[in-house]
Design a protein around this motif. Sequence first.
Motif, PDB file in Angstrom:
ATOM      1  N   VAL A 164       0.859  -1.186   0.000  1.00 14.42           N
ATOM      2  CA  VAL A 164       0.000   0.000   0.000  1.00 14.42           C
ATOM      3  C   VAL A 164       0.895   1.236   0.000  1.00 14.42           C
ATOM      4  O   VAL A 164       1.617   1.497   0.961  1.00 14.42           O
ATOM      5  CB  VAL A 164      -0.936   0.018   1.228  1.00 14.42           C
ATOM      6  CG1 VAL A 164      -1.753   1.310   1.247  1.00 14.42           C
ATOM      7  CG2 VAL A 164      -1.863  -1.182   1.210  1.00 14.42           C
ATOM      8  N   LEU A 165       0.851   1.992  -1.071  1.00 13.69           N
ATOM      9  CA  LEU A 165       1.717   3.166  -1.210  1.00 13.69           C
ATOM     10  C   LEU A 165       1.151   4.395  -0.496  1.00 13.69           C
ATOM     11  O   LEU A 165       1.894   5.224   0.004  1.00 13.69           O
ATOM     12  CB  LEU A 165       1.914   3.484  -2.698  1.00 13.69           C
ATOM     13  CG  LEU A 165       2.609   2.396  -3.515  1.00 13.69           C
ATOM     14  CD1 LEU A 165       2.547   2.713  -4.999  1.00 13.69           C
ATOM     15  CD2 LEU A 165       4.060   2.236  -3.069  1.00 13.69           C
ATOM     16  N   PHE A 166      -0.176   4.507  -0.496  1.00  7.15           N
ATOM     17  CA  PHE A 166      -0.833   5.635   0.172  1.00  7.15           C
ATOM     18  C   PHE A 166      -2.293   5.253   0.404  1.00  7.15           C
ATOM     19  O   PHE A 166      -2.910   4.588  -0.432  1.00  7.15           O
ATOM     20  CB  PHE A 166      -0.755   6.897  -0.687  1.00  7.15           C
ATOM     21  CG  PHE A 166      -1.514   8.067  -0.121  1.00  7.15           C
ATOM     22  CD1 PHE A 166      -0.972   8.837   0.899  1.00  7.15           C
ATOM     23  CD2 PHE A 166      -2.777   8.382  -0.594  1.00  7.15           C
ATOM     24  CE1 PHE A 166      -1.671   9.913   1.435  1.00  7.15           C
ATOM     25  CE2 PHE A 166      -3.491   9.452  -0.071  1.00  7.15           C
ATOM     26  CZ  PHE A 166      -2.930  10.224   0.951  1.00  7.15           C
ATOM     27  N   GLU A 167      -2.835   5.695   1.553  1.00  4.00           N
ATOM     28  CA  GLU A 167      -4.228   5.390   1.853  1.00  4.00           C
ATOM     29  C   GLU A 167      -4.812   6.471   2.748  1.00  4.00           C
ATOM     30  O   GLU A 167      -4.156   6.944   3.674  1.00  4.00           O
ATOM     31  CB  GLU A 167      -4.337   4.032   2.555  1.00  4.00           C
ATOM     32  CG  GLU A 167      -5.757   3.621   2.896  1.00  4.00           C
ATOM     33  CD  GLU A 167      -5.832   2.289   3.629  1.00  4.00           C
ATOM     34  OE1 GLU A 167      -6.968   1.870   3.959  1.00  4.00           O
ATOM     35  OE2 GLU A 167      -4.776   1.673   3.878  1.00  4.00           O
ATOM     36  N   ASN A 168      -6.038   6.880   2.443  1.00  2.96           N
ATOM     37  CA  ASN A 168      -6.801   7.747   3.345  1.00  2.96           C
ATOM     38  C   ASN A 168      -8.232   7.227   3.399  1.00  2.96           C
ATOM     39  O   ASN A 168      -8.495   6.094   3.008  1.00  2.96           O
ATOM     40  CB  ASN A 168      -6.717   9.215   2.923  1.00  2.96           C
ATOM     41  CG  ASN A 168      -7.258   9.473   1.526  1.00  2.96           C
ATOM     42  OD1 ASN A 168      -8.063   8.685   1.002  1.00  2.96           O
ATOM     43  ND2 ASN A 168      -6.834  10.558   0.912  1.00  2.96           N
ATOM     44  N   ASP A 169      -9.163   8.023   3.859  1.00  3.30           N
ATOM     45  CA  ASP A 169     -10.539   7.548   4.009  1.00  3.30           C
ATOM     46  C   ASP A 169     -11.220   7.250   2.677  1.00  3.30           C
ATOM     47  O   ASP A 169     -12.186   6.479   2.621  1.00  3.30           O
ATOM     48  CB  ASP A 169     -11.375   8.584   4.774  1.00  3.30           C
ATOM     49  CG  ASP A 169     -10.958   8.702   6.230  1.00  3.30           C
ATOM     50  OD1 ASP A 169     -10.321   7.756   6.733  1.00  3.30           O
ATOM     51  OD2 ASP A 169     -11.263   9.741   6.847  1.00  3.30           O
ATOM     52  N   ASP A 170     -10.723   7.866   1.600  1.00  2.00           N
ATOM     53  CA  ASP A 170     -11.398   7.751   0.301  1.00  2.00           C
ATOM     54  C   ASP A 170     -10.622   6.978  -0.750  1.00  2.00           C
ATOM     55  O   ASP A 170     -11.227   6.421  -1.674  1.00  2.00           O
ATOM     56  CB  ASP A 170     -11.696   9.152  -0.243  1.00  2.00           C
ATOM     57  CG  ASP A 170     -12.629   9.937   0.656  1.00  2.00           C
ATOM     58  OD1 ASP A 170     -13.590   9.337   1.169  1.00  2.00           O
ATOM     59  OD2 ASP A 170     -12.387  11.145   0.848  1.00  2.00           O
ATOM     60  N   LEU A 171      -9.297   6.968  -0.642  1.00  2.00           N
ATOM     61  CA  LEU A 171      -8.465   6.413  -1.704  1.00  2.00           C
ATOM     62  C   LEU A 171      -7.454   5.415  -1.152  1.00  2.00           C
ATOM     63  O   LEU A 171      -7.031   5.512   0.000  1.00  2.00           O
ATOM     64  CB  LEU A 171      -7.701   7.527  -2.426  1.00  2.00           C
ATOM     65  CG  LEU A 171      -8.485   8.741  -2.923  1.00  2.00           C
ATOM     66  CD1 LEU A 171      -7.530   9.795  -3.450  1.00  2.00           C
ATOM     67  CD2 LEU A 171      -9.485   8.322  -4.007  1.00  2.00           C
ATOM     68  N   ILE A 172      -7.067   4.472  -2.005  1.00  2.00           N
ATOM     69  CA  ILE A 172      -5.977   3.560  -1.668  1.00  2.00           C
ATOM     70  C   ILE A 172      -5.165   3.290  -2.936  1.00  2.00           C
ATOM     71  O   ILE A 172      -5.721   2.969  -3.986  1.00  2.00           O
ATOM     72  CB  ILE A 172      -6.490   2.251  -1.035  1.00  2.00           C
ATOM     73  CG1 ILE A 172      -5.320   1.344  -0.648  1.00  2.00           C
ATOM     74  CG2 ILE A 172      -7.478   1.525  -1.937  1.00  2.00           C
ATOM     75  CD1 ILE A 172      -5.723   0.166   0.232  1.00  2.00           C
ATOM     76  N   PHE A 173      -3.850   3.478  -2.838  1.00  2.00           N
ATOM     77  CA  PHE A 173      -2.935   3.273  -3.965  1.00  2.00           C
ATOM     78  C   PHE A 173      -2.115   2.006  -3.686  1.00  2.00           C
ATOM     79  O   PHE A 173      -1.510   1.875  -2.625  1.00  2.00           O
ATOM     80  CB  PHE A 173      -1.979   4.459  -4.128  1.00  2.00           C
ATOM     81  CG  PHE A 173      -2.654   5.742  -4.526  1.00  2.00           C
ATOM     82  CD1 PHE A 173      -2.580   6.204  -5.831  1.00  2.00           C
ATOM     83  CD2 PHE A 173      -3.338   6.507  -3.590  1.00  2.00           C
ATOM     84  CE1 PHE A 173      -3.189   7.390  -6.200  1.00  2.00           C
ATOM     85  CE2 PHE A 173      -3.944   7.703  -3.948  1.00  2.00           C
ATOM     86  CZ  PHE A 173      -3.873   8.147  -5.257  1.00  2.00           C
ATOM     87  N   ILE A 174      -2.098   1.106  -4.654  1.00  4.99           N
ATOM     88  CA  ILE A 174      -1.404  -0.168  -4.505  1.00  4.99           C
ATOM     89  C   ILE A 174      -0.221  -0.237  -5.469  1.00  4.99           C
ATOM     90  O   ILE A 174      -0.289   0.254  -6.588  1.00  4.99           O
ATOM     91  CB  ILE A 174      -2.358  -1.344  -4.791  1.00  4.99           C
ATOM     92  CG1 ILE A 174      -3.610  -1.252  -3.919  1.00  4.99           C
ATOM     93  CG2 ILE A 174      -1.651  -2.689  -4.579  1.00  4.99           C
ATOM     94  CD1 ILE A 174      -3.364  -1.340  -2.443  1.00  4.99           C
ATOM     95  N   ASP A 175       0.862  -0.873  -5.009  1.00  2.97           N
ATOM     96  CA  ASP A 175       2.016  -1.138  -5.869  1.00  2.97           C
ATOM     97  C   ASP A 175       1.797  -2.514  -6.487  1.00  2.97           C
ATOM     98  O   ASP A 175       2.092  -3.548  -5.873  1.00  2.97           O
ATOM     99  CB  ASP A 175       3.298  -1.113  -5.040  1.00  2.97           C
ATOM    100  CG  ASP A 175       4.503  -0.683  -5.848  1.00  2.97           C
ATOM    101  OD1 ASP A 175       4.346  -0.410  -7.057  1.00  2.97           O
ATOM    102  OD2 ASP A 175       5.604  -0.595  -5.272  1.00  2.97           O
ATOM    103  N   LYS A 176       1.257  -2.537  -7.690  1.00  2.00           N
ATOM    104  CA  LYS A 176       0.856  -3.790  -8.328  1.00  2.00           C
ATOM    105  C   LYS A 176       2.055  -4.560  -8.882  1.00  2.00           C
ATOM    106  O   LYS A 176       2.903  -3.991  -9.566  1.00  2.00           O
ATOM    107  CB  LYS A 176      -0.131  -3.479  -9.461  1.00  2.00           C
ATOM    108  CG  LYS A 176      -0.550  -4.697 -10.276  1.00  2.00           C
ATOM    109  CD  LYS A 176      -1.319  -4.271 -11.509  1.00  2.00           C
ATOM    110  CE  LYS A 176      -1.632  -5.415 -12.439  1.00  2.00           C
ATOM    111  NZ  LYS A 176      -0.457  -6.130 -12.937  1.00  2.00           N
ATOM    112  N   PRO A 177       2.118  -5.864  -8.619  1.00  2.00           N
ATOM    113  CA  PRO A 177       3.171  -6.670  -9.248  1.00  2.00           C
ATOM    114  C   PRO A 177       2.746  -7.083 -10.653  1.00  2.00           C
ATOM    115  O   PRO A 177       1.559  -7.027 -10.990  1.00  2.00           O
ATOM    116  CB  PRO A 177       3.234  -7.899  -8.330  1.00  2.00           C
ATOM    117  CG  PRO A 177       1.823  -8.058  -7.847  1.00  2.00           C
ATOM    118  CD  PRO A 177       1.265  -6.657  -7.710  1.00  2.00           C
TER     119      PRO A 177
END
Length: 320
Positions: free
Chosen positions: A91-104
């Motif tokens: 998980v690269l960044f997360e808040n109440d609305d968004l989540i960014f994943i480092d996809k393999p």
Amino acid sequence: MQEIKLSSFEKIRLDEFLRLKLPAVLQTECSNSKIRRLIISAQVFVNGKIVTRPSFELRGKSEIKVFFDKDKFFYEKQPDDIKFEVTKKSVLFENDDLIFIDKPPFFPVEQTITQNRDNLHDAVVRYLWKKNENLRNPPYVGIMHRLDRETSGVILFTKNRAVNKSVQNMFENHDFEKKYLAVVLENNYLSKNAFSKQSFQLKVNDEFCVEMYMERVSSKCQTGKWGSVPENKGGKYSKTNFRVLKEIELPDLPGKKAFLIECNLFTGRTHQIRVHLASKGFPIVGDELYGGVPYKRMMLHSALLKGMDFCVKSDFDFLD
């Protein structure tokens, strides 16, 4: 090759009719995708004529013949996906609305026609549910954009339906800065099946831009090609800026000069970077669909996604 004869006396779509009748004849279940593939591959005749349109409507008395190879019909190729679970590290960044994943690489973003195939969307749902086990139902996860199965790097999901519209607007208005990394080979080593012969010699720090109208140029399938199409033929505008970062050597392609290229997207069309680089004679390494040399993976990586309030970079070692 097996032949099955069926008769219809009603008004019904061809695929629906076969979905109802074939399981009884074959004494086994037949998935929707198998029925569609059977029709599209010209194995179904209606009143003596080949029909390749699943939505074809049967009317009145119709004689249907179905030809198929039983072994091939029931064979399901198992995708060589990796096993992957979302963790705090991915998980690269997360808040109440968004989540960014480092996809393999080698992991699909969403469910495909292959049943019970794991995917990143479901993995994110599992991760968020595990964080809040008191939830009675699975948490909401929205897909805002996609990466090809072999493409690695930053991808964004929403956690709240209320923000979907604003995020979609940011993508449509090009308010996101999207940077990718790609690896291509020097001209001397380009595949004979290269998408275009309009090539030139690359040098470090070179910059070039590709603009074209794009649309699908092959049949509708998972491996379908996209390419340049006139605007008046349905093409959609696309633009990418490219910069040659450095010369590299790939361990599995010894002695072949390769270049690491930064790709800045102004639009987000399907296969955009792949088509744009191939159109200049530089298909991405591993992208055999557009003329690239075979490799252990397609060398394309989502390196950065930047908005007004965030800048998320991938930690994945793309060149390892």
